[in-house]
Scaffold this motif. Sequence first.
Motif, PDB file in Angstrom:
ATOM      1  N   VAL A 219       0.837  -1.195   0.000  1.00  0.00           N
ATOM      2  CA  VAL A 219       0.000   0.000   0.000  1.00  0.00           C
ATOM      3  C   VAL A 219       0.880   1.255   0.000  1.00  0.00           C
ATOM      4  N   GLY A 220       0.570   2.190  -0.897  1.00  0.00           N
ATOM      5  CA  GLY A 220       1.319   3.438  -0.978  1.00  0.00           C
ATOM      6  C   GLY A 220       2.615   3.350  -1.746  1.00  0.00           C
ATOM      7  N   SER A 221       2.877   2.223  -2.383  1.00  0.00           N
ATOM      8  CA  SER A 221       4.192   2.011  -3.004  1.00  0.00           C
ATOM      9  C   SER A 221       4.383   2.794  -4.304  1.00  0.00           C
ATOM     10  N   ASP A 222       3.324   3.280  -4.936  1.00  0.00           N
ATOM     11  CA  ASP A 222       3.501   4.009  -6.189  1.00  0.00           C
ATOM     12  C   ASP A 222       4.433   5.203  -6.004  1.00  0.00           C
ATOM     13  N   GLU A 223       4.216   5.966  -4.934  1.00  0.00           N
ATOM     14  CA  GLU A 223       5.058   7.139  -4.696  1.00  0.00           C
ATOM     15  C   GLU A 223       6.462   6.745  -4.248  1.00  0.00           C
ATOM     16  N   VAL A 224       6.586   5.611  -3.575  1.00  0.00           N
ATOM     17  CA  VAL A 224       7.915   5.141  -3.163  1.00  0.00           C
ATOM     18  C   VAL A 224       8.722   4.741  -4.397  1.00  0.00           C
ATOM     19  N   ARG A 225       8.091   4.068  -5.312  1.00  0.00           N
ATOM     20  CA  ARG A 225       8.753   3.697  -6.570  1.00  0.00           C
ATOM     21  C   ARG A 225       9.175   4.954  -7.330  1.00  0.00           C
ATOM     22  N   ALA A 226       8.282   5.955  -7.361  1.00  0.00           N
ATOM     23  CA  ALA A 226       8.613   7.210  -8.036  1.00  0.00           C
ATOM     24  C   ALA A 226       9.785   7.905  -7.344  1.00  0.00           C
ATOM     25  N   PHE A 227       9.824   7.834  -6.019  1.00  0.00           N
ATOM     26  CA  PHE A 227      10.915   8.430  -5.244  1.00  0.00           C
ATOM     27  C   PHE A 227      12.256   7.848  -5.680  1.00  0.00           C
TER      28      PHE A 227
END
Length: 575
Positions: A219-227
């Motif tokens: 959960v919430g990994s889309d922004e972590v991947r973008a980071f």
Amino acid sequence: MTRFEVWAPEAERVEVDAAGAERCPMKRAERPGWWEAEIPGAGHGTDYGYVLDGGETLPDPRSPWQPAGVHGRSRVYAHDRFAWTDDDWRGRPLPGSVLYELHIGTFTPEGTFDAAIERLDHLVSLGVDAVEILPVAAFPGRHGWGYDGVHLWAPHEPYGGPDGLKRFVDAAHGRGLAVVLDVVYNHLGPDGNRLASYGPYFTDAYSTPWGQAVNFDQVGSDEVRAFVIDNALMWLRDYHVDGLRLDAVHAINDHGATHVLEAMSEAVDALSAHLGRPLFLIAESDLNDARLVTSREAGGYGLDAQWSDDFHHALHAALTGERQGYYCDFGSMRTLAKALTKVFVHDGTMSSYRGRRHGRPVDVRRVPGSRFVTFLQDHDQVGNRASGDRIASALSPGMLKAGAALLLLGPFTPMLFMGEEWAAGTPWCYFTDHQDPDLARAVSEGRRREFARHGWKGDVPDPQDPDTFRRSILDWGELDKAPHRDLLAWHRALIALRREWPELTDPRLDRTRVETGDRWLTMRRGRVTVAVNLGHESVLVPVPDGVSLRLAADPLVHLVDGRLNLAGSSAAVLA
């Protein structure tokens, strides 16, 4: 005026705490979980941080500059202020290159980017094509390996900060050298890591040997991947770096349909097309799986290269006779021959060290050897030994020359570790400078326990002892002394020979022919044959045209003529 943006999806209220101004409330942006604000008067050099729900002031997760250390405030940095001089730089493709791994903090006594610039001419005369520098993302204390970085966007201030790194890259390009930067995306260090305060950057679904796993698929990994992907692009775009070495990608857990490494590869290729220069990604992996370097069109991740630990293990064990730990399955001429022709020794075979089968075969007809980075020494294989001893402490100059010939004239992308070219007499130890006393004590005690479990009887240098760090600094005064001078000439000659003969940069693995005896080996690459004797008695070794060459038992190997037609006693290169 500076625009501030931060991802904090769980916060109810976010403020910017900028020097010289009152706290400025941020408003929710259109992108879910993001906050934004503009502050008049704030610009390059302004110190700032973010306040979540009225708590303490925290550094920016994407901080570009940490002049006061990992716990201090972030500082605004304007990339367009730096005056680059590398407009004519068109990059350096990885195939055909020779890499040189160095650690900024111990490459020179000063341990800075600027001091390292003063030694770049040595690398040019050596003949290497690219320097690969260990991680420089801000980490706690002044010195360390860099693998416990916590501010992934900010170059380490004691090295020279953002401008220092840019000066280094600019100077390298001016000398025709590409720059590869080691980056760590599988974990962050424990001291100064405040990412979890902002959002779900980490997950308990997996574990790593070094701490919390980065959240790439929960959960919430889309922004972590973008980071992470944005960080990779930042180094390549804003610092003009030519390639990235991705640390321990086997510890990146991502079970999504598109692995984060594949997505990163796609984004880097797009940036390369836009910039008009080659950019590349090199993975460190212990999986022995060529899918990492298989094209995306063929179902792989599309990375440009990966490290080949099996080559190191096979060559190191053959030269030294060591069989402890993961060397237990290596050491014979047969395993060395397999590493030279098939890449992976463990390609679905039984690994005694792991107690199971390991790896999968490489299709040598389709996957070029240039996609595998090989080495006789690197930071791990030296620094993770109990006393940080280099291979030169155990081998004669003749054996070192034999190892160098197989490395530099093999069908892969070879890499040297700083000082290897002259058989540096300084060790390279594991060293840290943790400021947290509990963490410092845990690291020191853990290091001793680790080697006690492996039966080590000698002293284990304390990573926190400043002398452990100081002893690891290269001694440049060795270059003009024996036997260092002769070994440096040997490495220069091998690299020059590699440049002169096109078959030595030919990446086609199925064109390398290897024959072995009990303790001898020949490697034929087109018109060039490398013959080595690793035994204790002289032997007759068959070479092309029905000739047998007598190789003595490990006396000093020497350069015999000016045609770079290298010959010696325990090793010879015939062209």
